[in-house]
Design an enzyme around this catalytic site. Structure first.
Site, PDB file in Angstrom:
ATOM      1  N   TYR A  53      -8.546  -6.358 -12.339  1.00  0.00           N
ATOM      2  CA  TYR A  53      -7.842  -5.082 -12.171  1.00  0.00           C
ATOM      3  C   TYR A  53      -6.935  -4.765 -13.355  1.00  0.00           C
ATOM      4  O   TYR A  53      -6.794  -3.600 -13.730  1.00  0.00           O
ATOM      5  CB  TYR A  53      -7.081  -5.059 -10.840  1.00  0.00           C
ATOM      6  CG  TYR A  53      -8.060  -4.894  -9.713  1.00  0.00           C
ATOM      7  CD1 TYR A  53      -8.476  -5.970  -8.933  1.00  0.00           C
ATOM      8  CD2 TYR A  53      -8.652  -3.650  -9.474  1.00  0.00           C
ATOM      9  CE1 TYR A  53      -9.425  -5.815  -7.943  1.00  0.00           C
ATOM     10  CE2 TYR A  53      -9.607  -3.485  -8.482  1.00  0.00           C
ATOM     11  CZ  TYR A  53      -9.992  -4.571  -7.729  1.00  0.00           C
ATOM     12  OH  TYR A  53     -10.955  -4.418  -6.770  1.00  0.00           O
ATOM     13  N   ASN A  89     -11.995   6.626  -5.883  1.00  0.00           N
ATOM     14  CA  ASN A  89     -11.660   6.071  -7.186  1.00  0.00           C
ATOM     15  C   ASN A  89     -10.210   5.595  -7.213  1.00  0.00           C
ATOM     16  O   ASN A  89      -9.342   6.169  -6.555  1.00  0.00           O
ATOM     17  CB  ASN A  89     -11.881   7.113  -8.297  1.00  0.00           C
ATOM     18  CG  ASN A  89     -13.327   7.590  -8.361  1.00  0.00           C
ATOM     19  OD1 ASN A  89     -14.228   6.892  -7.875  1.00  0.00           O
ATOM     20  ND2 ASN A  89     -13.549   8.773  -8.903  1.00  0.00           N
ATOM     21  N   HIS A 106      -9.088   4.343  -1.391  1.00  0.00           N
ATOM     22  CA  HIS A 106      -9.294   2.930  -1.749  1.00  0.00           C
ATOM     23  C   HIS A 106      -8.175   2.405  -2.628  1.00  0.00           C
ATOM     24  O   HIS A 106      -8.333   1.352  -3.249  1.00  0.00           O
ATOM     25  CB  HIS A 106     -10.653   2.747  -2.452  1.00  0.00           C
ATOM     26  CG  HIS A 106     -11.832   2.949  -1.550  1.00  0.00           C
ATOM     27  ND1 HIS A 106     -13.103   3.134  -2.014  1.00  0.00           N
ATOM     28  CD2 HIS A 106     -11.924   2.992  -0.200  1.00  0.00           C
ATOM     29  CE1 HIS A 106     -13.933   3.285  -0.989  1.00  0.00           C
ATOM     30  NE2 HIS A 106     -13.239   3.214   0.110  1.00  0.00           N
ATOM     31  N   CYS A 114       3.074  -5.132  -2.107  1.00  0.00           N
ATOM     32  CA  CYS A 114       3.560  -6.454  -1.682  1.00  0.00           C
ATOM     33  C   CYS A 114       2.747  -6.907  -0.477  1.00  0.00           C
ATOM     34  O   CYS A 114       2.735  -6.241   0.565  1.00  0.00           O
ATOM     35  CB  CYS A 114       5.046  -6.384  -1.308  1.00  0.00           C
ATOM     36  SG  CYS A 114       5.662  -7.995  -0.724  1.00  0.00           S
ATOM     37  N   CYS A 133       8.215  -9.276  -5.474  1.00  0.00           N
ATOM     38  CA  CYS A 133       8.374  -7.946  -4.897  1.00  0.00           C
ATOM     39  C   CYS A 133       9.811  -7.475  -5.142  1.00  0.00           C
ATOM     40  O   CYS A 133      10.763  -8.232  -4.932  1.00  0.00           O
ATOM     41  CB  CYS A 133       8.102  -8.019  -3.388  1.00  0.00           C
ATOM     42  SG  CYS A 133       8.526  -6.525  -2.483  1.00  0.00           S
TER      43      CYS A 133
END
Ligand code: BV8
Length: 235
Positions: A53, A89, A106, A114, A133
């Site tokens: 990612y 997307n 998504h 968190c 976090c």
């Protein structure tokens, strides 16, 4: 025809240079989906999933919205009725083109979640596993994307919009992933007209009243002109 629901998938961002998932050279081809987009993958190899990612988040800085994103943003500005753009997307190209009536079902690359307290915050370009976090302090920040097996975001809002839709338009998606792939059937059930704009026939093409095949950067601006009444629908 007053209420529109538009579903977009990776195909609308393809001409901006972002890889799709199931085409030649698609993103998943570098990885099996089970290895990068499931809770089990995150538990088994957080570094691999975060890196997958991170690379996609960093790629955002190198791409721009294309005429399809721009046309939907114009429609968003000018459409007098209800309009909801539901995107599968996780890129930010719809926002950067100016769309506002937008729902990322998504998740989003630019957001971090968190895993413990559920707070969302802007993601840094690189989000290392174990990032703390800002709210609860737990080292539990993860990419804010919906993995397979997890609940998509905004389902109630989407179902309510589909129930009121007069027209459902699907742009740039293979119809391979549920529940998004089932939206066309829900819209039809509620009496909406359905239109597909896609490069190739999809798994759901049979459910559409009309399918137009071609690149989004050509089909979407032409359709927006048509629906805004600038051009009469083709005979
Ligand atoms: C859920 C995360 C319960 C972020 C993604 C059997 C076993 C196990 C699970 C299931 C099963 N059957 C169904 C399921 C559920 C599962 C599922 O659907 N699995 C599939 C594989 C069978 N779904 C889930 O787990 C979902 N959660 O069901 O929870 C539930 C159910 C109902 C209500 C509430 C709860 C969660 C799914 C979300 C998974 N996360 N992404 C990320 O990494 O991106 S999915 C991933 O696929 C992306 O989000 C992507 O958007 C999405 C769909 O792909 P597409 O966008 O369609 O992209 P693709 O490459 O496939 O196609 C591109 C298309 O564009 C092509 O058609 C091509 O022709 C076209 N194109 C290309 N270039 C152009 C173009 N078109 C126009 N112009 C161009 N230039």
């Amino acid at each position: 025809m007053h209420n529109l629901v538009i579903l977009t998938g990776a195909g609308i961002s393809a001409e901006s240079g972002l890889a799709t998932f199931r085409g030649p050279g698609g993103l998943w081809e570098g990885h099996r989906v089970e290895d990068v987009c499931t809770p089990e993958a995150l538990a088994a190899d957080a570094a691999l999933v975060h890196r997958f990612y991170d690379l996609r988040r960093q790629a955002l800085a190198t791409v721009q919205p294309n005429p399809a994103h721009e046309a939907l943003a114009r429609l968003d500005r000018e459409w007098p009725g209800e309009l909801l753009i539901v995107t599968q997307n996780v890129d930010d190209l719809h926002e950067r083109a100016g769309a506002t009536r937008l729902l990322h079902m998504h998740g989003e690359l630019k957001s971090a979640l968190c895993a413990l307290c559920g707070v969302r915050q802007a993601s840094p370009a690189v989000l290392p596993p174990g990032t703390e976090c800002g709210a609860c302090g737990a080292p539990a920040m993860r990419p804010d994307v919906v993995f397979f097996g997890e609940m998509p975001l905004g389902i109630e809002v989407i179902e309510a919009a589909l129930a009121r839709a007069d027209l459902f338009v699907s742009i740039g998606t293979s119809g391979a992933v549920y529940p998004a792939a089932g939206f066309v059937q829900t819209a039809r059930w509620h009496g909406a007209k359905t239109l597909e704009l896609n490069l190739d026939p999809s798994a759901g093409s049979v459910f559409f009243d009309e399918s137009r095949m071609g690149p989004a950067s050509a089909l979407v601006p032409a359709w927006v002109d048509e629906v805004l009444g600038i051009l009469a629908p083709p005979r």
